[in-house]
Design a protein around this motif. Sequence first.
Motif, short mmCIF file in Angstrom:
data_model
loop_
_atom_site.label_atom_id
_atom_site.label_comp_id
_atom_site.label_asym_id
_atom_site.label_seq_id
_atom_site.Cartn_x
_atom_site.Cartn_y
_atom_site.Cartn_z
N MET A 1 -1.10 1.27 5.10
CA MET A 1 -1.69 2.28 4.16
C MET A 1 -2.02 3.54 5.03
SD MET A 1 -1.74 0.93 1.21
CE MET A 1 -0.36 0.29 1.88
N THR B 1 1.15 5.21 5.09
CA THR B 1 1.64 5.64 3.66
C THR B 1 1.06 6.99 3.34
OG1 THR B 1 1.94 3.49 3.05
CG2 THR B 1 1.90 4.89 1.17
N ILE C 1 2.52 1.30 -5.15
CA ILE C 1 2.76 1.99 -4.05
C ILE C 1 4.31 2.18 -3.53
CG2 ILE C 1 2.47 2.15 -1.34
CD1 ILE C 1 -0.30 1.18 -1.91
N LEU D 1 -0.38 6.98 -5.47
CA LEU D 1 -0.42 6.69 -4.10
C LEU D 1 -1.91 6.68 -3.63
CD1 LEU D 1 2.79 8.05 -2.35
CD2 LEU D 1 2.47 5.75 -2.96
N SER E 1 -4.15 3.86 -5.05
CA SER E 1 -3.66 2.42 -4.53
C SER E 1 -4.03 2.32 -3.17
CB SER E 1 -2.21 2.34 -5.04
OG SER E 1 -1.86 2.40 -6.26
N ILE E 2 -3.81 3.27 -2.42
CA ILE E 2 -4.04 3.41 -1.02
C ILE E 2 -5.54 3.15 -0.61
CG2 ILE E 2 -4.05 4.70 1.33
CD1 ILE E 2 -1.43 6.07 0.24
#
Length: 421
Positions: free
Chosen positions: A239, A242, A306, A343, A346-347
Motif C-alpha cells: 500500500m 501504491t 485497488i 485508491l 482503499s489504501i
Amino acid sequence: MSTSSLLAPPIDPAEAEFPHWQRNLYVCLFGSFTTGVAMTLLLPFLPLYLEQLGVQGHAALAQWSGAAFAATFLSAGLAAPLWGRMADRYGRKLMLVRASLGMAITMALIGVVATAWQLVGLRLLAGLVGGYASGSMVLVATQTPKARTGWALGTLSSGFMAGNLLGPLVGGSLPPLIGIRATFFLAGGVIFIAFLATCFLIKEQRPIRQVRPATAAGDQPPRASLWAQIPDRRPVLAMLLTGLLMTLAHMSVEPIITVYIAQLLSPDGQVTWYAGLAMSAGALGNIVAAPRLGQLADRVGYHRVIVGCLLAAAVLLVPQAFVTDVWQLIVLRLLMGAALAGLLPSITSVIRHSVPAAVAGGMLGYATSSQYAGQVAGPLLGGLVGGHIGMRAVFLATSALMVLGAVVAGRAGRAGRRASI
C-alpha cells in the motif's frame, strides 16, 4: 458532488460501535475542505505577491514561486509519520486541534510577511504544523465501523479534492476584491472556524490502554517498534508503494501539460485556460467517483478495487499519449481522475485493517509520506522523461508503473487471503 454521495448508507445497529462516527466525518470533511482551499488558493497570485515582496525578474519569480509552493509538501511529508505516532499516543482529535489551530495562525501570518524568505519559511511551517487532511484520514479510519470505512474515506477524500479544486478559483477571485493580504486573513479565519468545530464537535473514543507487565526490577519492558507490532508487513508495504504510484501518476504530467496542450492548439489558442481545465478535470473526476468507489470497496474488497483502479488508470494513460485534440485529453483526464479516486480510501482501509489499532496512526503517517514522495517524484520524472525522450513517453512510462503497481497490489491481496484461510 451529488447530495446522495454524502448520505451514509444504512448501517446495522449491531455495527454502531462508534456512535459519533458520522458527525466526526462531516466535521473532518469541512476541515479538510477549508485547509485544501487554503493550501492552494495562493497559486494564481503567488508571483504577484512575490513581486510585492521585492522579487524581480522572470527567472527569480519562477524559482521563488516553486520554492514557496513546494515547501509545504516537503515539510508535510517529513512530519507526517511523527504526527501519526503522536496521534496513536495522545489521541487523533488532539492532532486535528493542533493542525487546525496551527494552520489558522500560519495563514494569517503569511498575510503580514515582508520578504520572500519569510513567505517560504511560513509555507514550510504550514506543512510542519498542518496535516489536517491526513490527520482526518487517521481519525475517520479508526473511528468508523469497518463496514463503512471505504465509503467514509472516499467522502473525506472528495472534500479535500474539492478544496484543492476550488482553491485556485478562490485565489483568482478574492484578491481583486479584498487584496492579497486580506485573502490570507480570511483563509485563516475560516480555518479557525474548523478549529472550533474540531474542538467542540468531534468525539473520539480512545481504546483502553493495556498495562504491560513489569519486569523484575519494576520497570515497564521496552515497547516494540512500530514495524515489529505488525504481524504481516506485505500488505502495508504494497500500500505504501501504491500510494506513491497514485500521486506520481497524477503529478508526472503536471510539468508538461501546458506545453503538451500547446502542441494541440493553434498558435493563438488559449493554452493556459485549456491547461487549467485539463488539470481541474482530474480533480472533478476524483470528487464524483471517490465516495462511490469507496462504497464499492466496502462490498467487493479493497484489493480488488485497488487493482481495478490501477489497471484502469494504466489503460487511460495510453490514449493520452496519442490524442489529436485538446478535448480528448480533457475527457481522458476526467476519466483518469475518476479511476484514481478509488485508491486513497482503499489504501487507507487496507492499512487500517492490516495493523493493530495502537499503531494505525503511525502507519497511516508513513502512507501520507509515501504519497508526498510521489508528489515530489512525479514532476521530476515527468520533466526528465519529457525533456529527454518526449512528452508522449511520459504517459507511456507512467502507464507501465501503474501496471507494476497493480501486480504488486494483486499479489499482496492474494497473500492476505491465503493467510486468512
